[in-house]
Design a protein around this motif. Structure first.
Motif, PDB file in Angstrom:
ATOM      1  N   LYS A  50       0.672  -0.980  -0.052  1.00 53.53           N
ATOM      2  CA  LYS A  50      -0.015  -0.039  -0.006  1.00 53.53           C
ATOM      3  C   LYS A  50       0.863   1.234   0.039  1.00 53.53           C
ATOM      4  O   LYS A  50       0.442   2.218  -0.284  1.00 53.53           O
ATOM      5  N   SER A  55      -2.991   2.721  -5.655  1.00 53.47           N
ATOM      6  CA  SER A  55      -4.128   2.083  -4.925  1.00 53.47           C
ATOM      7  C   SER A  55      -4.086   0.427  -4.878  1.00 53.47           C
ATOM      8  O   SER A  55      -3.487   0.014  -5.964  1.00 53.47           O
ATOM      9  N   HIS A  75      -1.908   0.698 -10.011  1.00 53.85           N
ATOM     10  CA  HIS A  75      -3.267   0.468  -9.481  1.00 53.85           C
ATOM     11  C   HIS A  75      -3.960  -0.730  -9.446  1.00 53.85           C
ATOM     12  O   HIS A  75      -4.136  -1.125 -10.654  1.00 53.85           O
TER      13      HIS A  75
END
Length: 189
Positions: A50, A55, A75
């Motif tokens: 993270k 994301s 992501h």
């Protein structure tokens, strides 16, 4: 324009520019941190992922040794697995959907270089995003080139080099990857 502004605009840029080098070094440092965490310490590994990625969905696994160029351009959705020795050269954005498995020794690259010697001597790069849909299985030793979009419910056979977009519900294989057959989508989106 700065070299970083050129990169972000999709224009040729100098990859040895100090601002671009700083981003890459930070990504490399965070990759070292992630790769050093015990594979069984899921909580710490998830926190490191993270911190590295732009994301992250739920239930994400990235096995060692993982490397990337930026990190914040990656992501990933829910239930993502990047197997051993994965590389994502995310100079441009890499968007990966839900329920995606990526086999070992696979490289996703968003960066390319000039065909001319002078362009290479000038350390030029150009970046194009990569998009991977939901329910995709990418086999081991696959290479996905800049600008490629892979649809939903796609299987990329081991060793393939994906140079062109892949529509939904296909198996692709080979160098360069070619459409082999359609496959059923037996889940509701």
């Amino acid at each position: 324009m700065t070299e970083l502004e050129k990169l972000e605009a999709g224009l040729p840029y100098c990859f040895t520019d100090p601002d671009i080098e700083k981003i890459k070094k930070e990504a490399l440092r965070k990759c070292q941190v992630l790769n050093a965490i015990d594979i069984l310490d899921v909580e710490k590994r998830t926190a490191a992922i993270k911190d590295l990625f732009g994301s992250v969905g739920e239930d994400v696994s990235v096995f060692p040794n993982f490397n990337c160029d930026n990190g914040k351009n990656i992501h990933v959705g829910e239930q993502f697995l990047m197997n051993y020795n994965g590389i994502i050269l995310d100079v441009a954005e890499v968007r990966i959907g839900h329920h995606v498995m990526i086999g070992p020794n696979t490289m996703i690259t968003t960066v390319n270089h000039p065909l001319t010697p002078q362009g290479r001597r000038d350390n030029l790069g150009i970046a194009k995003p990569v998009i991977i849909g939901n329910d995709v299985w990418i086999g081991g030793n696959v290479t996905i080139l800049p600008g490629v979009t892979i649809g939903n419910n796609v299987v990329v056979a081991a060793g393939a080099v994906v140079t062109k977009n892949v529509p939904d519900n296909y198996v692709v294989a080979g160098v360069p990857a070619k459409l082999l057959k359609t496959i059923e989508n037996d889940v509701e989106n």
